[in-house]
Design an enzyme around this catalytic site. Structure first.
Site, PDB file in Angstrom:
ATOM      1  N   THR A 156       0.811  -1.224   0.000  1.00 44.13           N
ATOM      2  CA  THR A 156       0.000   0.000   0.000  1.00 44.13           C
ATOM      3  C   THR A 156       0.843   1.272   0.000  1.00 44.13           C
ATOM      4  OG1 THR A 156      -0.121   0.034   2.425  1.00 44.13           O
ATOM      5  CG2 THR A 156      -1.882  -1.134   1.235  1.00 44.13           C
ATOM      6  N   LYS A 157       2.158   1.157   0.057  1.00 42.64           N
ATOM      7  CA  LYS A 157       3.034   2.327   0.102  1.00 42.64           C
ATOM      8  C   LYS A 157       3.413   2.780  -1.303  1.00 42.64           C
ATOM      9  CE  LYS A 157       3.137   2.057   4.581  1.00 42.64           C
ATOM     10  NZ  LYS A 157       1.963   1.440   5.063  1.00 42.64           N
TER      11      LYS A 157
END
Length: 173
Positions: A156-157
């Site tokens: 998710t980064k």
């Protein structure tokens, strides 16, 4: 090792260690600083659970700091308020959240006056720059304003390796 060396050049930190996750990086960081039972760590109220959990992994105690209601970030004033109301603080873990950076220059000054170690939780801040530019060599992760910085490479980064974490420092612990 190629990835660690390349990351070191990007953030201008002397040492870079890849690990299995941002949580593992935070856990290794509190262990590297030698935190133990009865030590006290300040953590902002707005953070992922891991930031506080790693403190408990070593049986240290947590004091939650208020955050700015508009940014969700710990401010130097929030940090100072906790120091004024508490016994001896060993470490602070300011969290750069959603690409925004904590005012590390002033956090660093307060921490220095009170002999408090700093671990920057930069799991949400790969590629970010400190708001107050010291010089061109002070991106988040340079550890110019902290002892250790930790990043996440979770899917998710903004930069990912499928999973993983990165620890940066300029010290050997």
């Amino acid at each position: 090792s190629r990835f660690e060396n390349a990351f070191s050049k990007v953030v201008n930190a002397k040492y870079v260690i890849a690990c299995s996750s941002g949580t593992a990086g935070l856990h290794l960081s509190v262990m590297a600083l030698g935190l133990k039972e009865n030590d006290i760590v300040i953590v902002p109220a707005n953070t992922f659970a891991a930031t506080a959990n790693v403190v408990r992994y070593v049986n240290a105690d947590i004091i939650f700091s208020d955050v700015d209601p508009e940014t969700g970030l710990m401010t130097p004033e929030n940090f100072q308020d906790v120091i004024n109301k508490s016994s001896i603080i060993n470490t602070v873990i300011p969290v750069h959240y959603s690409g925004q950076c904590v005012d590390m220059k002033n956090i660093n000054e307060i921490a220095g006056k009170n002999n408090i170690s700093i671990i920057e939780d930069a799991c949400h801040a790969i590629g970010a720059k400190h708001e107050i530019k010291l010089d061109s060599s002070s991106p988040v992760g340079s550890c110019s304003l902290s002892d250790i910085t930790v990043f996440s490479l979770h899917p998710t980064k903004n930069i990912t390796m499928g999973e993983g974490g990165i620890i940066t420092t300029n010290n050997i612990y």
